[in-house]
Design a protein around this motif. Structure first.
Motif, PDB file in Angstrom:
ATOM      1  N   PHE A   1      26.121  37.983  15.641  1.00 30.66           N
ATOM      2  CA  PHE A   1      24.685  38.010  15.312  1.00 30.66           C
ATOM      3  C   PHE A   1      24.473  38.541  13.895  1.00 30.66           C
ATOM      4  CE2 PHE A   1      25.325  38.413  19.788  1.00 30.66           C
ATOM      5  CZ  PHE A   1      24.338  37.629  20.356  1.00 30.66           C
ATOM      6  N   TYR A   2      23.396  38.091  13.280  1.00 29.97           N
ATOM      7  CA  TYR A   2      23.095  38.509  11.910  1.00 29.97           C
ATOM      8  C   TYR A   2      21.607  38.833  11.781  1.00 29.97           C
ATOM      9  CZ  TYR A   2      27.380  35.806  10.950  1.00 29.97           C
ATOM     10  OH  TYR A   2      28.647  35.289  10.974  1.00 29.97           O
ATOM     11  N   THR A   3      21.304  39.918  11.094  1.00 25.75           N
ATOM     12  CA  THR A   3      19.933  40.131  10.629  1.00 25.75           C
ATOM     13  C   THR A   3      19.817  39.383   9.296  1.00 25.75           C
ATOM     14  OG1 THR A   3      20.538  42.047   9.301  1.00 25.75           O
ATOM     15  CG2 THR A   3      19.914  42.484  11.596  1.00 25.75           C
ATOM     16  N   GLN A   4      18.614  39.303   8.751  1.00 28.93           N
ATOM     17  CA  GLN A   4      18.458  38.645   7.448  1.00 28.93           C
ATOM     18  C   GLN A   4      19.273  39.389   6.390  1.00 28.93           C
ATOM     19  OE1 GLN A   4      16.912  35.588   6.906  1.00 28.93           O
ATOM     20  NE2 GLN A   4      18.078  35.885   5.011  1.00 28.93           N
ATOM     21  N   ASP A   5      19.297  40.723   6.495  1.00 27.33           N
ATOM     22  CA  ASP A   5      20.085  41.518   5.545  1.00 27.33           C
ATOM     23  C   ASP A   5      21.575  41.221   5.661  1.00 27.33           C
ATOM     24  OD1 ASP A   5      18.431  42.956   4.039  1.00 27.33           O
ATOM     25  OD2 ASP A   5      18.842  44.906   4.975  1.00 27.33           O
ATOM     26  N   ASP A   6      22.044  41.085   6.905  1.00 27.48           N
ATOM     27  CA  ASP A   6      23.469  40.782   7.122  1.00 27.48           C
ATOM     28  C   ASP A   6      23.832  39.460   6.447  1.00 27.48           C
ATOM     29  OD1 ASP A   6      23.646  43.045   8.709  1.00 27.48           O
ATOM     30  OD2 ASP A   6      23.512  41.947  10.608  1.00 27.48           O
ATOM     31  N   ILE A   7      22.946  38.482   6.588  1.00 24.89           N
ATOM     32  CA  ILE A   7      23.212  37.171   5.976  1.00 24.89           C
ATOM     33  C   ILE A   7      23.244  37.293   4.455  1.00 24.89           C
ATOM     34  CG2 ILE A   7      22.179  34.873   5.570  1.00 24.89           C
ATOM     35  CD1 ILE A   7      21.682  34.687   8.461  1.00 24.89           C
ATOM     36  N   ASN A   8      22.307  38.092   3.962  1.00 24.52           N
ATOM     37  CA  ASN A   8      22.230  38.310   2.531  1.00 24.52           C
ATOM     38  C   ASN A   8      23.555  38.879   1.986  1.00 24.52           C
ATOM     39  OD1 ASN A   8      20.907  38.479   0.089  1.00 24.52           O
ATOM     40  ND2 ASN A   8      20.254  40.595   0.475  1.00 24.52           N
ATOM     41  N   LEU A   9      24.089  39.893   2.670  1.00 24.87           N
ATOM     42  CA  LEU A   9      25.331  40.521   2.209  1.00 24.87           C
ATOM     43  C   LEU A   9      26.514  39.562   2.349  1.00 24.87           C
ATOM     44  CD1 LEU A   9      24.905  44.122   3.692  1.00 24.87           C
ATOM     45  CD2 LEU A   9      24.354  43.297   1.401  1.00 24.87           C
ATOM     46  N   TRP A  10      26.525  38.816   3.435  1.00 30.51           N
ATOM     47  CA  TRP A  10      27.608  37.832   3.655  1.00 30.51           C
ATOM     48  C   TRP A  10      27.584  36.778   2.543  1.00 30.51           C
ATOM     49  CZ3 TRP A  10      26.848  33.419   7.696  1.00 30.51           C
ATOM     50  CH2 TRP A  10      27.971  32.590   7.700  1.00 30.51           C
TER      51      TRP A  10
END
Ligand code: DLL
Length: 433
Positions: free
Chosen positions: A103-112
């Motif tokens: 699972f990803y939050t928007q922030d997680d996607i941003n960092l990825w």
């Protein structure tokens, strides 16, 4: 050519990297403790509390996680954020059919996507590039990850996904793609097809970012020569975000791990003991910035070596070798993770005995998967149409389980060699490591 996307992180001093890791690890352990009862219990069983973890020197106190834990917690058991804060899942195959969901939050996607952007820039990408992303899109992380990274760099992004080779080559030539991202075996296939079509002089590629499966140095040289590009390795896994956990720079001497987001360790796969840099063992990652799916000490099963020597490219991030094998039996066939246990599950569900053999080979650079399955005496018949219908049924069932085609051959009872020790279920003829 020393291009960085985030030089403040990629070229930070080792002290700064350690300081970030310490601070982020402490916060991450607290986040996990507060939000994931499953991991809290694992910590309690080992007598570890968040206050015991003061920095990376205490990492070894934490329990490991494996794919088995992911299966047990499927689907929401390792989620550390309320669902309403999550915006995406990605997925990959698990050990016995249950898929791994991350699972990803928007922030997680941003960092990825930042991590993928670092990989692209290290391969020479800038705003003036046209990046053809030919990894699969959808649940697989390859397409979405590099697509996001390419947008961040400001490249013109061609979201091709995998397959349809003629169309790939048409877009590559018509739109002047300069960077291609795909699996190394697909890159080799593209090179071959480009030669066959006689359009090599229309290709503008300068670099390729290839990963998701093992490939040898010889294969790198072959692809580089045939496509006239520099071929960069990229590594990652769904559980830890996707591609971009580590990436190669112009030195092509190992992949820099994005240590401001992931702390690597090498362990002895048998004892779990942490090994010093330079020793070969299983790679373990702790993600310290991801919020929705923050795995601590996740055992990748990839066998690697870490190299802390400074790199001529100027990055201070530690480098990992190409994976040299796996400590479990996972195969990667056409870029897809395949566990022998998944194949066995299908066979047993269809009433076949557990006498089978899986053969993986390469034709050119294309993987072929073949399963020989013994029939029981009751199933055995000399009616060829009947046997071929049964084979077809298994091909469909395997396709549904694995997502790829496997050739099935039904063989007469007692024809697969019995082993006196462990059964030899897999014959991998590819010599990839
Ligand atoms: O393969 C993510 C990825 C996509 C990486 C695109 C690079 C490019 P999974 O499907 O979860 O994720 O498979 C992860 O693939 O544990 C390794 O065994 C293997 N692997 C990934 N990259 C490499 C590489 C993606 N560069 C598993 N060399 C990992 C060798 C690799 N093996």
């Amino acid at each position: 050519m020393n291009n960085y996307y985030q030089p403040e992180a990629e070229c930070a001093s080792r002290e700064q990297i350690k300081a970030w890791q310490d601070e982020r690890l402490v916060a991450q352990v607290q986040h996990v403790w507060n939000n994931i009862p499953y991991y809290k219990k694992l910590m309690e069983e080992r007598g570890v509390k968040p206050e015991h973890i003061k920095g990376t020197q205490d990492l070894h106190l934490l329990p490991f996680l494996t794919k088995d834990d992911l299966r047990e917690c499927y689907p929401y058991g390792l989620l550390a954020e309320p669902l309403e804060n999550c915006v995406r899942i990605q997925s990959t195959s698990g050990t016995t059919g249950k898929r791994v969901v991350a699972f990803y939050t928007q922030d997680d996607i941003n960092l990825w996507e930042d991590c993928c952007a670092r990989a692209l820039v290290a391969a020479g990408a800038s705003k003036s590039d046209v990046v053809q992303v030919s990894y699969g899109y959808g649940l697989f992380t390859g397409g979405p990850g590099l697509n996001g990274g390419s947008h961040k760099v400001g490249c013109l992004t061609l979201p091709m996904s995998s397959g349809n080779t003629d169309r790939q080559i048409q877009f590559m030539t018509d739109l002047g793609a300069t960077i291609i991202c795909c699996t190394p075996s697909y890159a080799a296939y593209l090179a071959e097809t480009i030669e066959e079509m006689g359009v090599k002089d229309k290709i503008k590629l300068k670099a390729g970012i290839f990963g998701a499966e093992a490939w040898t140095q010889e294969m790198r040289e072959d692809i580089q020569n045939r496509l006239g590009i520099k071929a960069y390795d990229i590594y990652g896994l769904t559980e830890i975000s996707g591609p971009g956990v580590s990436f190669e720079c112009c030195e092509q001497g190992g992949m820099h791990i994005n240590e401001d987001h992931f702390i690597p360790e090498i362990i002895n796969p048998k004892t779990g003991e942490v090994l010093p840099y330079g020793e070969k063992g299983e790679l373990v990652f702790t993600s310290i910035t991801k919020k929705a799916f923050p795995l601590l000490r996740y055992r990748t099963k990839d066998i690697c070596v870490l190299n802390p020597e400074p790199c001529a490219c100027g990055r201070t991030l530690i480098r990992m070798s190409k994976p040299m094998g796996r400590s479990d039996d996972m195969l990667i066939v056409k870029g897809v993770n395949v566990f022998p246990s998944q194949i066995e599950t299908v066979l047993l569900n269809k009433g076949y005995p557990a006498n089978y053999q899986i053969i993986v080979s390469r034709e050119g650079y294309s993987d072929q998967l073949e399963v020989n399955v013994e029939m029981t005496p009751e199933m055995f018949s000399d009616n060829l149409a009947e046997i071929s219908a049964k084979e077809k049924e298994l091909v469909e069932a395997l396709k549904a389980m694995l997502g790829i085609y496997a050739k099935v051959r039904l063989v007469a009872p007692k024809t697969i060699t019995r082993s006196e020790g462990k059964a030899v279920r897999v014959i991998d003829k590819r010599n990839l490591y």
